[in-house]
Motif scaffolding. Structure first.
Motif, mmCIF file in Angstrom:
data_model
loop_
_atom_site.group_PDB
_atom_site.id
_atom_site.type_symbol
_atom_site.label_atom_id
_atom_site.label_comp_id
_atom_site.label_asym_id
_atom_site.label_seq_id
_atom_site.Cartn_x
_atom_site.Cartn_y
_atom_site.Cartn_z
ATOM 1 N N HIS A 112 16.830 7.633 27.714
ATOM 2 C CA HIS A 112 16.236 7.339 29.015
ATOM 3 C C HIS A 112 16.824 8.339 30.008
ATOM 4 N N ASP A 113 15.983 9.288 30.452
ATOM 5 C CA ASP A 113 16.412 10.331 31.384
ATOM 6 C C ASP A 113 15.815 10.098 32.759
ATOM 7 N N ARG A 114 16.625 10.377 33.775
ATOM 8 C CA ARG A 114 16.175 10.347 35.168
ATOM 9 C C ARG A 114 16.429 11.727 35.745
ATOM 10 N N TRP A 115 15.342 12.472 36.006
ATOM 11 C CA TRP A 115 15.436 13.830 36.540
ATOM 12 C C TRP A 115 15.320 13.799 38.056
ATOM 13 N N THR A 116 16.252 14.492 38.721
ATOM 14 C CA THR A 116 16.171 14.663 40.172
ATOM 15 C C THR A 116 16.507 16.105 40.525
ATOM 16 N N LEU A 117 15.937 16.559 41.629
ATOM 17 C CA LEU A 117 16.221 17.892 42.155
ATOM 18 C C LEU A 117 17.062 17.763 43.417
ATOM 19 N N SER A 118 17.976 18.699 43.612
ATOM 20 C CA SER A 118 18.736 18.737 44.856
ATOM 21 C C SER A 118 17.781 19.099 45.994
ATOM 22 N N ALA A 119 18.194 18.823 47.219
ATOM 23 C CA ALA A 119 17.341 19.090 48.382
ATOM 24 C C ALA A 119 16.932 20.550 48.468
ATOM 25 N N ASP A 120 17.825 21.477 48.053
ATOM 26 C CA ASP A 120 17.496 22.898 48.124
ATOM 27 C C ASP A 120 16.771 23.401 46.870
ATOM 28 N N GLY A 121 16.549 22.507 45.873
ATOM 29 C CA GLY A 121 15.817 22.873 44.666
ATOM 30 C C GLY A 121 16.594 23.729 43.691
ATOM 31 N N LYS A 122 17.905 23.876 43.893
ATOM 32 C CA LYS A 122 18.699 24.763 43.032
ATOM 33 C C LYS A 122 19.413 24.041 41.902
ATOM 34 N N LEU A 123 19.471 22.704 41.958
ATOM 35 C CA LEU A 123 20.120 21.925 40.910
ATOM 36 C C LEU A 123 19.160 20.879 40.359
ATOM 37 N N LEU A 124 19.089 20.813 39.049
ATOM 38 C CA LEU A 124 18.351 19.765 38.346
ATOM 39 C C LEU A 124 19.396 18.872 37.702
ATOM 40 N N THR A 125 19.376 17.587 38.042
ATOM 41 C CA THR A 125 20.318 16.637 37.459
ATOM 42 C C THR A 125 19.556 15.674 36.565
ATOM 43 N N VAL A 126 20.047 15.543 35.336
ATOM 44 C CA VAL A 126 19.451 14.622 34.371
ATOM 45 C C VAL A 126 20.497 13.553 34.064
ATOM 46 N N ALA A 127 20.280 12.338 34.573
ATOM 47 C CA ALA A 127 21.138 11.203 34.245
ATOM 48 C C ALA A 127 20.557 10.578 32.978
ATOM 49 N N ARG A 128 21.363 10.544 31.920
ATOM 50 C CA ARG A 128 20.851 10.148 30.600
ATOM 51 C C ARG A 128 21.593 8.933 30.052
ATOM 52 N N LYS A 129 20.810 7.965 29.601
ATOM 53 C CA LYS A 129 21.333 6.844 28.818
ATOM 54 C C LYS A 129 20.773 7.041 27.422
ATOM 55 N N GLN A 130 21.668 7.093 26.438
ATOM 56 C CA GLN A 130 21.232 7.410 25.083
ATOM 57 C C GLN A 130 21.838 6.424 24.103
ATOM 58 N N LYS A 131 21.015 6.023 23.141
ATOM 59 C CA LYS A 131 21.476 5.129 22.093
ATOM 60 C C LYS A 131 21.046 5.721 20.759
ATOM 61 N N ILE A 132 22.042 5.996 19.898
ATOM 62 C CA ILE A 132 21.790 6.487 18.553
ATOM 63 C C ILE A 132 22.316 5.417 17.610
ATOM 64 N N GLY A 133 21.398 4.745 16.922
ATOM 65 C CA GLY A 133 21.823 3.598 16.113
ATOM 66 C C GLY A 133 22.429 2.557 17.024
ATOM 67 N N THR A 134 23.712 2.218 16.811
ATOM 68 C CA THR A 134 24.385 1.240 17.678
ATOM 69 C C THR A 134 25.302 1.917 18.693
ATOM 70 N N ASP A 135 25.398 3.248 18.661
ATOM 71 C CA ASP A 135 26.262 4.007 19.573
ATOM 72 C C ASP A 135 25.509 4.312 20.866
ATOM 73 N N ALA A 136 26.009 3.778 21.993
ATOM 74 C CA ALA A 136 25.376 4.012 23.294
ATOM 75 C C ALA A 136 26.299 4.848 24.163
ATOM 76 N N ARG A 137 25.699 5.728 24.972
ATOM 77 C CA ARG A 137 26.498 6.563 25.883
ATOM 78 C C ARG A 137 25.686 6.922 27.119
ATOM 79 N N ASP A 138 26.431 7.214 28.183
ATOM 80 C CA ASP A 138 25.848 7.693 29.432
ATOM 81 C C ASP A 138 26.319 9.120 29.652
ATOM 82 N N LEU A 139 25.382 10.018 29.925
ATOM 83 C CA LEU A 139 25.687 11.427 30.142
ATOM 84 C C LEU A 139 25.040 11.879 31.443
ATOM 85 N N VAL A 140 25.561 12.956 32.004
ATOM 86 C CA VAL A 140 24.932 13.600 33.150
ATOM 87 C C VAL A 140 24.876 15.091 32.847
#
Length: 146
Positions: A112-140
């Protein structure tokens, strides 16, 4: 009258969804990752279509893929390394949300990714919730526009 037209045009453009098109490079220092790796992605975004081409180096091995999506909430199907990837993409205000399921031979990955752009359009941030089998993690993942 002309002032009203200009103000109306500005109001409409302020409400326009962000455009994620560009060439982006992962900024490992700004990102929150389990294991650092290198990634560049090229995004072609013409709402309601978005194409993402990724070139990454993971554990010394180069990987590349291209996937096409629609931003209207309809499910799309892509193949990643021979495995089917099912994704729905939709807007949540200025953020673009990706809900994906990758079905592999030995496990299923839900992302589950949430993509956002900075106000100046120079940064793309992807907040990610990921589950592989039973292993869950949050990444940015933070990408710099090249």
């Amino acid at each position: 009258m002309r002032t009203i037209i200009i103000l109306a045009a500005l109001a409409v453009s302020a409400l326009a969804a962000p455009n994620f098109s560009g060439h982006w490079k992962l900024n490992v220092e700004k990102s929150k990752l389990d294991d650092p790796y290198q990634e560049e992605r090229t995004i072609e975004h013409k709402d309601a279509e978005i194409t993402v081409s990724v070139n990454a180096t993971v554990d010394g091995e180069e990987e590349s893929s291209t996937a096409k999506y629609t931003t209207d909430g309809k499910e799309t199907r892509n193949m990643i390394d021979g495995d089917p990837l099912f994704t729905t993409v939709h807007w949540d205000g200025d953020a673009l949300l990706f809900d994906s399921t990758l079905i592999g031979d030995t496990d299923t990955t839900e992302t589950h990714d949430r993509w956002t752009l900075s106000a100046d359009g120079k940064l793309l941030t992807v907040a990610r919730k990921q589950k592989i089998g039973t292993d869950a993690r949050d990444l940015v993942l933070v990408f710099d526009r090249l």
